[in-house]
Design a protein around this motif. Structure first.
Motif, PDB file in Angstrom:
ATOM      1  N   HIS A  95       0.895  -1.106  -0.012  1.00 40.86           N
ATOM      2  CA  HIS A  95       0.035  -0.002   0.004  1.00 40.86           C
ATOM      3  C   HIS A  95       0.998   1.307  -0.152  1.00 40.86           C
ATOM      4  CE1 HIS A  95       0.814  -0.921   4.291  1.00 40.86           C
ATOM      5  NE2 HIS A  95       0.958   0.443   4.233  1.00 40.86           N
ATOM      6  N   HIS A 163      -4.281   3.661   4.585  1.00 38.16           N
ATOM      7  CA  HIS A 163      -3.810   2.530   3.817  1.00 38.16           C
ATOM      8  C   HIS A 163      -4.285   2.744   2.357  1.00 38.16           C
ATOM      9  CE1 HIS A 163      -2.685   1.286   7.795  1.00 38.16           C
ATOM     10  NE2 HIS A 163      -1.267   0.748   7.174  1.00 38.16           N
ATOM     11  N   TYR A 165      -4.731   0.829  -0.752  1.00 33.68           N
ATOM     12  CA  TYR A 165      -4.256  -0.351  -1.377  1.00 33.68           C
ATOM     13  C   TYR A 165      -4.630  -0.282  -3.135  1.00 33.68           C
ATOM     14  CZ  TYR A 165      -3.857  -2.289   2.921  1.00 33.68           C
ATOM     15  OH  TYR A 165      -3.615  -2.624   4.238  1.00 33.68           O
TER      16      TYR A 165
END
Ligand code: PAN
Ligand code: ZN
Length: 192
Positions: A95, A163, A165
């Motif tokens: 990430h 985060h 992704y």
């Protein structure tokens, strides 16, 4: 009066068992199975087969109770199982931190690596027990187990880091880590 609101968590000591790779008290635990890693392995057919044939746990993340909120410093231990899918070493999703905050990792057990990508350049750090890997701001990061045993590391990161992704799905990681005849070999991320 302080410009800061009171901390939502009191000072605490956390027992870090480097043999069992656990934190106590423990916060949330995440388990990532093969089916959670869609779109990440180079060979999609091999990934699908692995999902169909038992959907193994690829890695787990045990957290301390420190919350993921701004100004806190949460910690977690990730343990990646050994394995390959069509030659590609088992790994975390990877990430980017949306606001580009840095992070540190500390190797605890096994042999692993930290693959980083800033959108232009990629970097690789070998991580063994005792290695501190530094992730500078703006470098997406993925961990890889390059050995035959579970690979564990401690991560400490800003609670407000977030985060992303999708960043990895769009931009890749520069390189992929494959098991080679005498260790690891790399290929371009979007090769093939
Ligand atoms: C780590 C990672 C952990 C799992 O704690 O979140 O290793 O990897 P993925 O999040 O890519 O699935 C970290 O880098 N936190 O910021
Ligand atoms: Zn991170």
């Amino acid at each position: 009066m302080s410009q800061y609101s009171p901390l939502p968590i009191a000072p605490l000591s956390i027992r870090f068992d480097h043999v069992a790779a656990t934190l106590s008290p423990e916060g949330p635990t995440l388990t990532r199975r093969m089916s959670d890693l869609e779109g990440l392995f180079r060979d999609r057919a091999a990934w699908q087969e692995a999902v169909a044939e038992g959907d193994p746990v690829v890695y787990s993340v045990v957290s301390s109770p420190v919350p993921e909120i701004d100004r806190e410093l949460p910690q977690s231990i990730t343990t990646i199982q050994p394995g390959t899918t069509a030659g590609e070493l088992w790994m975390t999703k990877g990430h980017q931190h949306p606001n580009h905050q840095g992070e540190i990792y500390l190797g605890i057990a096994g042999n692993g690596g930290l693959l980083m990508f800033n959108g232009t350049e990629s970097a690789w750090l070998d991580i063994v027990p005792g290695t501190i890997g530094y992730i500078p701001p703006g470098w997406a990061h993925r961990s890889v187990n390059i050995g035959d045993e579970p690979y564990s590391f401690l991560a400490v990161y800003p609670g407000g880091a977030g985060h992303d992704y999708d960043w990895v799905l769009t931009n890749g990681m520069g390189r992929r880590a494959l098991a080679g005849a005498d260790g690891i070999s790399f290929v371009d991320y979007f090769e093939g």
